[in-house]
Write a protein that holds these residues in place. Structure first.
Motif, PDB file in Angstrom:
ATOM      1  N   GLN A  39      -5.279  -4.617  -1.688  1.00 21.87           N
ATOM      2  CA  GLN A  39      -4.795  -3.785  -0.588  1.00 21.87           C
ATOM      3  C   GLN A  39      -3.309  -4.025  -0.325  1.00 21.87           C
ATOM      4  O   GLN A  39      -2.546  -3.077  -0.132  1.00 21.87           O
ATOM      5  N   ALA A  40      -2.896  -5.288  -0.337  1.00 19.86           N
ATOM      6  CA  ALA A  40      -1.486  -5.604  -0.108  1.00 19.86           C
ATOM      7  C   ALA A  40      -0.616  -5.014  -1.221  1.00 19.86           C
ATOM      8  O   ALA A  40       0.458  -4.464  -0.954  1.00 19.86           O
ATOM      9  N   ALA A  90      -1.387  -2.403  -3.121  1.00 19.95           N
ATOM     10  CA  ALA A  90      -1.417  -0.945  -2.950  1.00 19.95           C
ATOM     11  C   ALA A  90      -0.445  -0.511  -1.859  1.00 19.95           C
ATOM     12  O   ALA A  90       0.320   0.445  -2.046  1.00 19.95           O
ATOM     13  N   ASP A  91      -0.457  -1.205  -0.737  1.00 18.66           N
ATOM     14  CA  ASP A  91       0.445  -0.876   0.368  1.00 18.66           C
ATOM     15  C   ASP A  91       1.908  -1.020  -0.059  1.00 18.66           C
ATOM     16  O   ASP A  91       2.736  -0.151   0.209  1.00 18.66           O
ATOM     17  N   ALA A  92       2.217  -2.133  -0.735  1.00 16.22           N
ATOM     18  CA  ALA A  92       3.603  -2.391  -1.144  1.00 16.22           C
ATOM     19  C   ALA A  92       4.071  -1.413  -2.219  1.00 16.22           C
ATOM     20  O   ALA A  92       5.239  -1.043  -2.256  1.00 16.22           O
ATOM     21  N   GLY A 101       2.815   1.674  -2.665  1.00 12.92           N
ATOM     22  CA  GLY A 101       2.693   3.060  -2.222  1.00 12.92           C
ATOM     23  C   GLY A 101       1.621   3.849  -2.945  1.00 12.92           C
ATOM     24  O   GLY A 101       1.753   5.056  -3.146  1.00 12.92           O
ATOM     25  N   HIS A 157      -2.889   4.212  -3.455  1.00 11.49           N
ATOM     26  CA  HIS A 157      -4.166   3.933  -2.788  1.00 11.49           C
ATOM     27  C   HIS A 157      -4.832   2.735  -3.453  1.00 11.49           C
ATOM     28  O   HIS A 157      -4.745   2.546  -4.665  1.00 11.49           O
ATOM     29  N   VAL A 158      -5.513   1.931  -2.663  1.00  7.10           N
ATOM     30  CA  VAL A 158      -6.171   0.739  -3.177  1.00  7.10           C
ATOM     31  C   VAL A 158      -7.178   1.075  -4.275  1.00  7.10           C
ATOM     32  O   VAL A 158      -7.360   0.295  -5.220  1.00  7.10           O
TER      33      VAL A 158
END
Length: 99
Positions: free
Chosen positions: A4-5, A7-9, A11, A13-14
């Motif tokens: 998740q981290a 994916a967030d960093a 840009g 989707h997980v």
């Protein structure tokens, strides 16, 4: 780093990260750039194995220095390099023929 981290960093989707890790999907160039930035590595480090990458660090610095030279100087360096490569390849070929 969690999926998740990452994916967030990056840009994305997980679920895409999970697909990449499972080998069920290939990231787009845009996704690769985001992943490289998120992981603080160059794109070639992310994509290629250590033996598949470009020149070693010392040669990379020399090539960078050559790239800043005047056109004529770059042509001379390129000709010298090409000559050395041909010499090496010829030597290798002759060595393989005599083996």
């Amino acid at each position: 780093m969690t999926q998740q981290a990452l994916a967030d960093a990056a840009g994305v989707h997980v679920n895409q990260i999970k697909r990449y890790e499972a080998g069920n999907a290939q990231p787009t160039l845009e996704a690769l750039v985001g992943l490289a930035r998120a992981l603080h590595v160059s794109l070639d480090q992310l994509v290629f194995g250590e033996t598949e990458r470009g020149p070693s660090d010392d040669l990379r610095l020399q090539f960078e220095a050559v790239s800043h030279m005047a056109d004529e100087d770059r042509r001379i360096v390129k000709a010298l390099l090409e000559g050395m490569i041909v010499k090496y390849q010829t030597k290798e070929m002759v060595g393989n023929l005599s083996s």
